[in-house]
Design an enzyme around this catalytic site. Structure first.
Site, PDB file in Angstrom:
ATOM      1  N   GLY A  38      53.859  70.904  39.865  1.00 25.96           N
ATOM      2  CA  GLY A  38      52.944  70.844  38.742  1.00 25.96           C
ATOM      3  C   GLY A  38      52.647  72.266  38.365  1.00 25.96           C
ATOM      4  O   GLY A  38      52.834  73.161  39.176  1.00 25.96           O
ATOM      5  N   SER A  39      52.230  72.507  37.139  1.00 26.93           N
ATOM      6  CA  SER A  39      51.931  73.882  36.777  1.00 26.93           C
ATOM      7  C   SER A  39      50.479  74.157  37.103  1.00 26.93           C
ATOM      8  O   SER A  39      49.732  73.262  37.514  1.00 26.93           O
ATOM      9  CB  SER A  39      52.234  74.135  35.309  1.00 26.93           C
ATOM     10  OG  SER A  39      51.168  73.649  34.542  1.00 26.93           O
ATOM     11  N   VAL A  40      50.080  75.404  36.914  1.00 28.68           N
ATOM     12  CA  VAL A  40      48.742  75.820  37.334  1.00 28.68           C
ATOM     13  C   VAL A  40      47.670  74.979  36.647  1.00 28.68           C
ATOM     14  O   VAL A  40      46.632  74.656  37.220  1.00 28.68           O
ATOM     15  CB  VAL A  40      48.554  77.337  37.091  1.00 28.68           C
ATOM     16  CG1 VAL A  40      48.573  77.676  35.617  1.00 28.68           C
ATOM     17  CG2 VAL A  40      47.315  77.844  37.755  1.00 28.68           C
ATOM     18  N   ASN A 172      46.286  63.341  38.027  1.00 31.81           N
ATOM     19  CA  ASN A 172      45.135  64.159  38.433  1.00 31.81           C
ATOM     20  C   ASN A 172      44.127  64.292  37.285  1.00 31.81           C
ATOM     21  O   ASN A 172      44.432  63.970  36.141  1.00 31.81           O
ATOM     22  CB  ASN A 172      45.650  65.540  38.870  1.00 31.81           C
ATOM     23  CG  ASN A 172      44.599  66.344  39.605  1.00 31.81           C
ATOM     24  OD1 ASN A 172      43.634  65.786  40.143  1.00 31.81           O
ATOM     25  ND2 ASN A 172      44.774  67.659  39.630  1.00 31.81           N
ATOM     26  N   SER A 477      90.499 105.652  32.812  1.00 29.28           N
ATOM     27  CA  SER A 477      91.587 105.773  31.858  1.00 29.28           C
ATOM     28  C   SER A 477      91.900 107.257  31.695  1.00 29.28           C
ATOM     29  O   SER A 477      91.000 108.080  31.560  1.00 29.28           O
ATOM     30  CB  SER A 477      91.147 105.174  30.513  1.00 29.28           C
ATOM     31  OG  SER A 477      92.166 105.388  29.559  1.00 29.28           O
ATOM     32  N   GLY A 478      93.198 107.609  31.750  1.00 29.61           N
ATOM     33  CA  GLY A 478      93.576 109.012  31.590  1.00 29.61           C
ATOM     34  C   GLY A 478      93.461 109.831  32.861  1.00 29.61           C
ATOM     35  O   GLY A 478      93.660 111.049  32.847  1.00 29.61           O
ATOM     36  N   GLY A 480      95.462 109.665  35.348  1.00 33.81           N
ATOM     37  CA  GLY A 480      96.812 109.996  35.815  1.00 33.81           C
ATOM     38  C   GLY A 480      97.392 108.935  36.732  1.00 33.81           C
ATOM     39  O   GLY A 480      98.358 109.197  37.452  1.00 33.81           O
ATOM     40  N   SER A 549      90.955  98.827  36.952  1.00 37.80           N
ATOM     41  CA  SER A 549      90.245  97.941  37.894  1.00 37.80           C
ATOM     42  C   SER A 549      88.876  98.520  38.273  1.00 37.80           C
ATOM     43  O   SER A 549      88.679  98.953  39.395  1.00 37.80           O
ATOM     44  CB  SER A 549      91.092  97.633  39.129  1.00 37.80           C
ATOM     45  OG  SER A 549      91.756  98.771  39.642  1.00 37.80           O
TER      46      SER A 549
END
Lengths: 636, 305
Positions: A38-40, A172, A477-478, A480, A549
């Site tokens: 139930g919520s508060v 309730n 990338s780049g 080598g 990767s």
């Protein structure tokens, strides 16, 4: 009925008069674990505070602190705010809401109780599922002024999903609607129709007021029209799950092998279901080996019988393989073993489910690597509709297929929580990110006949006079990668080695041409490359791969596919500024200009290896020298 | 506690099985566990459960006592005896800085707990490189404890983050962690004070005699009865220790631990008093009160057990 409700007050008298008699009585109490949903605003904390108060679990000093706090920060004016008793963490007290799962304890003459107090809002679905997972019974609270709400449906769905068999519907705040029977009946009627639609067969409904105390421990004079039990009566008398578990088939997940010396080998674990006695013929899964139980060993002497819920150590008559993660069953009642399942998943992490990524799956006492496929659907927990989904976000619930890296003993969650409920753990952060329940296996391993290959990978590799290996290049990338990988392959071929180089050019244009550069596609790209790499290594080749990767977990996933000692992670380490300055293909320029999305290093992360087998610092080494070093490490 | 045929398990049998299961998980999944041993009744139960969990092996980890040098003499006696009887290694750690500076409960107030216990514990765990530590805390003791997990994760500098706890479902515990990180494990989380006493009674577990009433020299300070356990106790001018029949509900540093007047000399009598009493267990502790109702949560975040 009223005579059953006087428990705590009678207990005091017995304690004072005959403590030994009280202790004997207390010793034989059973334990009920329950959850309140139930919520508060529904008065959940107030109800729990009331149960503690009525069963005299609140002491004078706590009461004094409570009275002071009630005046300072309470929401009930000058009255005692019972909710303050149970809202534990400082942040919660300030915000007036329950954020986490808290556990409360009280006892009556008949039983001991552990209450899981969990928050009700949708954003706390994971907390509610956590609290529900150990509960025998659920109390679903409804505010009588508001009736059946969306959240009532959500709570009921979750309770049913977790498999709680006993449900109490507590309407309730009856005091606030003048104890109106017609309104109460209408709420219960509406709830019954809904409950049946989701498969909750039976539940107990009752009108209560946590604030006033109506029908909590005492039958209320305000509701003469109600002739059912009080809440406490239900809690004290409902049948327990552990008792039912003893009637089921024997299942002992092996937790730890107890080996103090060469003469003793015991298998320790908590019995998940059924009973066991010395002389029982048993089977160990997944191996299928059989033996007979010799002893059930405890510090207080051997047992003649042990039952579900007990932590035991058993010894077997034969020296058979049995270790942590295995499951011991009766010989003629084994569990199934499989590696692909349809499961219900509850996602519990801020980071969404990554389809195809490997997670740790822990179920019972076994931990295996597992990958989840795209969800078949996600459940809207408010409307119960099935929605299409590509992933699962925090608090989402969905159905998906999951594969484990090896076959594991299991049972459907509905049949056995301990062998069908699991958690998923992120391999990098180690956080618990999801929970799941096995619905069924997609393919039973006993039906799968792996083709017995006389031509083994050893035979194939032997023909080529080499050991298969994978050189997995990773870097920006780049950096080598391709240049160095090409040099390595040329040198290996000159040494009469059989090789194959996989790179973006020969994979992206064919096998993976349907994939883009989103995170999910990058993961799938690497998964496919990993599978191809494995097949080529099985064929006896030295496989060289050159892909950015960027994610550690995908590289780890591939590492796990390859036999130990054959995988070499080669980190081509270049500073981003150097790679960008070089920019051979002009990609960085495009990425900076916003023309390329998800470019590693610019708007997509690169996770460098923690412990690569080979680390090449391109600032200090020429491509030629790097290739020499790699070959030296590969073929010492 | 032998199981009775035809009946379900009792609550104590379920709690015992759960605690044993937790301890075995830790031993199976961590590299270097240790059991924090404070010599109190909760530690006594935890040690007893460990002996059951691993029988016939001795528990495969040492006991660690983070000492303040200010415990009751009777506690040191029982500590050494239990280490001998269990066949376990006993490590005693005293924060060298606290020792050197002579940190004591009379002059240093909250600093006493901070340096000896909080800092001492962190130092001891770092020194030996333990990656898991069993503690005897219970959820019924205090509000912030009620929300702590059984496997409670700690960062490399021992911080607890209550907002970022791992969900704990069914009886599946996630013990995975990075290097340098550790977990505190509370195998008796779900036991109540009464469960502890009843189990001690049923299993005849040895406990420090201070839990039973006897004539002891005490002085009254700030509404607490403090026992004068050795000559280091600083009496105020005109203060004369009185011999009173007292016992202790919890045990800590003797100058900080309040006694209650009592005639209970047997366990059933102690339990009887406990059940009929109207104040909670930690009420005799000075340390919980620094900083109001959130003080324990704050201490725990900083690394206190």
């Amino acid at each position: 009925m009223a005579d059953l409700q006087e428990s705590s007050y009678q207990a005091d008298e017995l304690i004072a008069r005959d403590i030994d008699a009280y202790l004997a009585q207390h010793q034989h109490k059973s334990l009920l674990r329950f959850i309140t949903c139930g919520s508060v605003d529904d008065g959940k904390s107030t109800l729990i505070g009331r149960l503690l108060y009525d069963s005299k679990m609140i002491f004078e000093d706590q009461l004094a602190a409570l009275e002071a706090d009630s005046k300072k920060i309470g929401t009930q004016g000058q009255n005692i705010d019972f909710a303050l008793l149970v809202d534990g963490l400082a942040a919660e007290r300030e915000q007036g809401i329950t954020i986490d799962v808290a556990y409360r304890f009280f006892a009556t003459e008949k039983r001991k109780f552990i209450v899981a107090d969990t928050p009700g809002h949708e954003q706390y679905t994971r907390n509610m599922v956590t609290g529900a997972s150990t509960a025998d019974l659920a109390v679903i609270l409804i505010d009588a002024r508001k009736g059946v709400l969306t959240q009532t449906r959500r709570h009921s769905y979750l309770v049913n999903l977790i498999g709680i068999r006993h449900v109490v519907l507590a309407v309730n705040k009856m005091d606030l609607i003048g104890y109106d029977q017609a309104k109460y009946d209408a709420i219960v009627g509406e709830y019954r129709a809904f409950a049946e639609s989701i498969g909750i067969g039976a539940f107990t409904a009752m009108p209560i007021s946590g604030f006033v105390g109506d029908n909590i421990t005492h039958k209320s004079a305000h509701t003469p029209w109600y002739d059912g039990p009080t809440l406490m009566h239900v809690l004290e008398t409902v049948e327990l799950n552990v008792t039912a578990d003893q009637e089921r088939k024997f299942r002992l997940p092996v937790q730890w092998v107890n080996r103090p010396d060469l003469d003793f080998r015991g298998f320790s674990g908590l019995i998940a279901s059924g009973t066991v006695a010395p002389g029982d013929a048993v089977r160990v899964l997944p191996s299928g080996k059989t033996s007979v139980v010799s002893r059930i060993v405890t510090l207080d002497g051997d047992l003649a019988r042990a039952v579900a819920g007990q932590s035991v150590t058993v010894t077997l008559a034969d020296e058979i393989d049995c270790s942590r993660g295995d499951v011991i069953t009766k010989e003629d009642e084994p569990v199934q073993v499989a590696d692909q399942f349809e499961v219900t998943l509850v996602w519990m992490s801020d980071e969404a489910l990554s389809v195809g990524r490997a997670y740790w799956l822990k179920m019972g006492t076994q931990t295996v690597s597992a990958t989840v496929q795209a969800p078949k659907y996600q459940v809207n927990v408010n409307t119960l509709e099935h929605m299409a989904a590509k992933t699962l976000e925090l608090n989402a619930i969905g159905v998906a297929q999951i594969s484990t890296d090896r076959a594991i003993p299991f049972e459907a969650y509905d049949a056995n929580r301990a062998l069908g409920g699991f958690i998923l753990i992120d391999k990098m952060t180690n956080a618990t990110v999801g929970a799941g329940m096995i619905r069924f296996a997609l393919r039973r391993s006993q039906n799968v006949h792996w083709q017995a290959l006389d031509v083994s990978r050893d035979v194939r590799a032997g023909l080529k006079n080499q050991r298969p290996a994978v050189l997995w290049f990773t870097g920006l990338s780049g950096a080598g990668k391709s240049t160095i990988a090409n040099l390595v392959e040329k040198k290996l071929v000159r040494m009469n080695r059989h090789t194959f180089l996989l790179d973006g050019d020969n994979v992206r244009h064919g096998l993976n041409k349907d994939l883009g550069f989103t995170q999910a596609d990058r993961i799938e790209n690497i998964r496919r490359v990993g599978e191809v790499t494995r097949l080529m290594a099985d064929a006896g080749l030295i496989v060289i791969t050159a892909f950015i990767s960027p994610f550690r977990s995908e590289r780890e996933m591939v590492r796990k596919m390859i036999p130990e000692g054959e995988f070499f992670e080669v980190f081509i380490d270049t500073a981003l500024s150097d790679a960008e300055a070089r920019d051979v293909k002009g990609l960085y320029k495009k990425a900076r200009a916003g023309e390329l999305k998800n470019f590693t290093g610019i708007d997509s992360p690169y996770e460098p290896p923690m412990a690569p087998e080979i680390h090449i610092d391109t600032a200090r080494m020429s491509p030629e020298a790097a290739a020499e070093l790699i070959i030296e490490r590969l073929i010492p | 506690m032998a199981f009775e045929a035809g009946k379900g398990l009792t609550h104590l049998e379920r709690l015992e099985a759960e605690s044993i299961h937790i301890m075995r998980e830790v031993v199976a999944e961590t590299e270097k566990p240790v059991m924090l041993y404070s010599v109190g009744k909760d530690s006594a139960v935890m040690l007893h459960l460990a002996r059951k969990a691993f029988y016939p092996s001795p528990p495969p980890f040492p006991l660690l006592h983070v000492d303040t040098t200010w415990k009751f003499r009777a506690m040191y006696e029982l500590r050494d005896r239990m280490a001998r009887e269990s066949g376990m290694e006993l490590l005693v750690y005293q924060n060298p800085e606290a020792l050197e500076k002579g940190i004591n409960p009379f002059d240093h107030g909250a600093l006493h707990t901070d340096m000896w216990k909080t800092e001492g514990l962190k130092q001891a765990l770092d020194k030996y490189g333990f990656d898991a530590a069993f503690g005897g805390a219970r959820r019924d003791e205090e509000k912030s404890r009620a929300k702590e997990r059984i496997f409670s994760f700690r960062s490399a500098n021992h911080r607890w983050d209550p907002k970022n706890q791992r969900p704990e479902l069914w009886n599946l515990y996630n013990a995975r962690k990075a290097k340098g990180e550790s977990i505190r494990v509370f195998p008796i989380s779900n036991w109540t004070e009464l469960d502890i006493w009843q189990y001690i009674h049923l299993e005849t577990i040895p406990i420090v005699p201070l839990y039973f009433a006897a004539k002891r020299p005490v002085v009254e300070r700030d509404g607490l009865l403090i026992m004068v356990d050795d000559e280091r106790f600083r009496l105020k001018p005109g203060e004369v220790p009185q011999m009173k029949s007292v016992r202790f509900r919890t045990l800590g540093c003797y100058p900080l631990t309040g006694a209650v007047e009592s005639e209970a000399t047997t366990l059933p009598e102690v339990i009887q008093e406990m059940l009929l009493t109207t104040t909670s267990e930690r009420q005799g502790r000075v340390i919980d009160k620094d900083g109001g109702s959130a003080s324990m949560e704050k201490k725990k975040q900083e690394g206190y057990f």
